[in-house]
Design an enzyme around this catalytic site. Structure first.
Site, PDB file in Angstrom:
ATOM      1  CE  LYS A  75      -3.502   2.158   3.045  1.00  0.00           C
ATOM      2  NZ  LYS A  75      -4.404   1.785   4.324  1.00  0.00           N
ATOM      3  CB  SER A 151      -7.490   4.091   3.649  1.00  0.00           C
ATOM      4  OG  SER A 151      -6.352   3.390   4.241  1.00  0.00           O
ATOM      5  CB  SER A 175      -8.016   1.392   6.459  1.00  0.00           C
ATOM      6  OG  SER A 175      -8.667   2.557   6.319  1.00  0.00           O
TER       7      SER A 175
END
Length: 493
Positions: A75, A151, A175
């Site tokens: 990520k 996210s 997330s």
């Protein structure tokens, strides 16, 4: 390796093929690259590519570790790899390169994972959808007009699309679990202090945030946590070590557990009928598997919980902007941030130190309250989200809200800032109404893909356990995975 063969294995399965000499790591890298190049244009999951480095490592390093030779994605937030930019999906940080790996990434590499690039995420991880201005929105492989969640949405979209079997993710309010639910994956948020944050951070958002992964199989998540868990040098605290490897728990029976479930919103007001159906279906399955199941939920003060979360979150956003300015040696400017991010920073600076301390006290009190409730139950089952994946852009700022936030840059008042914050938060918490509780209390929680609605969109079932009880979650998840398999379900991308 044929594309259909590549996606028919999880990470441990691919590693086993490498160990047996049936496939070379470079072949797995090429299979992953081919899938990314074929489909990433549709979902915008991978935003930075480092194929050549992965090819070089695949050809020069002897595979070792549980995931030796398996392609992997990081990520584009928190996790740093030496020499590779980490933008945190924000224009201000774009191009920022560190000279060292974060400890978690170093452990990923020791587990044998080959990093192909970085995935899309919400700017600074603030929102529960992945629509950063820097990279553009990531889309759900099951329905391209829908969000993949946030996210860690890019990681989830990439795994769901078959780019990699498992990908790095982080979770400060859901997330990991929100995008896992949206994309039909397994996603577990570990107990506070389970995985390392060093050497650049001590903790995430006063312990609210944790890092781990999203995966298609339960065992991949367990094996990766085995490879990464444990304190690093200088950690302010750490979760107690498990009695045995998490991967061993996947093969163990969970026994008869006491499970409370609720379809009523914890932090919002309404729950979509599809999500109600999802949690009731999961409750029935648990009962069929021999568990004691009844309706119930811990006492959650909605206003107090949301307020504490927002105080901590906005204060940490302000600190992230200020810390970044010091690291980079330049002044931050509103034009380099999304409006919501800059607004969060404004609100964070408007809070006093006493307000932040009080919010942390509320957070800790909530942990005590929920822990006492868990003396009666082993698990709490809820929907992961209060509605199916929303349309891309649905949670974004409306035109009048944009005008209002722009005006607040020049004439901020505490009352105006808080009024605007509450209005924006109301919409987000109405959808992400269940996952933040586990972040505030520090408990482990997971989203399990057990339900697809009539439109063919996945909806996760959310389980929360006592602190340090990842073993219980892995046992139950494996039991559910066997009873109602999801691995073969893939979007027709």
């Amino acid at each position: 390796m044929r594309p259909d063969e590549y996606v028919s294995h999880d990470g441990l399965g691919l590693a086993e093929l490498v160990r047996r000499g049936e496939v070379r790591p470079v072949e797995l890298v090429e299979a992953a690259v081919a899938r990314i190049e074929e489909s990433n244009g549709k979902i915008n999951a991978v935003v930075q590519k480092r194929y050549d480095r992965a090819r070089q490592q695949a050809g020069s390093v002897k595979p070792s570790g549980a995931f030796g030779g398996v392609p992997f994605l990081l990520k584009d937030l928190l996790a740093s790899e030496a020499g590779v930019p980490t933008s945190h999906c924000c224009r201000f940080f774009e191009g920022t390169v560190l000279d060292h790996d974060s400890e978690l990434v170093a452990r990923h590499k020791r587990a044998g994972l080959l990093i192909l690039g970085k995935t899309n995420a919400a700017e600074l991880g603030i929102l529960p959808v992945t629509e950063p201005e820097l990279w553009g929105p990531a889309r759900n492989p099951w329905a391209l007009d829908r969000t993949c969640g946030g996210s860690s949405g890019g990681s989830a979209a990439a795994v769901a699309a078959g780019f990699v079997p498992v990908a790095h993710a982080s979770d400060g309010g859901g997330s990991i679990r929100i995008p896992a639910s949206c994309c039909g994956l397994f996603g577990l948020k570990p107990t506070r202090g389970r995985n390392p944050f060093g050497p650049d951070y001590g903790e995430g958002w006063h312990g609210i945030a944790q890092e781990h992964c999203v995966s298609r199989s339960v065992r991949d998540s367990a094996a990766l946590l085995d490879a990464t868990a444990g304190p690093d040098l200088g950690a302010p605290y750490a979760a107690p070590p498990p009695l045995r490897p998490f991967l061993e728990e996947v093969a163990r029976e969970p026994g008869k557990l006491r499970i409370a479930f609720t379809a009523r919103s914890l932090l919002g007001r309404e729950v979509h009928p599809d999500c109600v159906a999802s949690v009731k279906s999961a409750a029935q399955l648990c009962e069929k598997l021999g568990h004691f199941v009844e309706e119930g939920a811990p006492p959650i003060d909605r206003f107090e919980t949301i307020h504490a979360y927002l105080v901590v979150g906005t204060a940490e956003t302000a600190a992230a902007i200020d810390d970044g300015a010091r690291w980079l040696g330049r002044e931050p400017d509103p034009s380099q941030f999304e409006q919501v991010t800059w607004f969060f920073g404004q609100v964070g600076r408007a809070h006093s130190a006493a307000e932040l301390a009080s919010a942390v006290h509320v957070m800790h009190a909530a942990g005590r309250t929920v822990a006492r409730w868990f003396e009666k139950y082993d698990l709490l089952l809820t929907p992961t989200l209060a509605a199916p994946p929303v349309l891309v852009g649905e949670l974004g700022l409306k035109p009048l809200e944009k005008l209002g936030l722009r005006a607040l840059r020049f004439a901020p008042s505490r009352l105006a800032l808080r009024t605007a914050l509450n209005a924006l938060a109301e919409r987000a918490f109405e959808w992400a109404a269940f996952t933040p509780v586990a972040n505030l209390t520090g408990q482990p929680a997971m989203s399990v893909p057990l339900f697809w609605n009539a439109a063919g969109v996945p909806i996760g079932a959310h389980f929360m356990a006592r602190s340090n009880e990842e073993p219980t979650l892995f046992r139950v998840a494996a039991q559910l995975e066997q009873a109602q398999p999801w691995f073969a379900r893939r979007p027709a991308l």
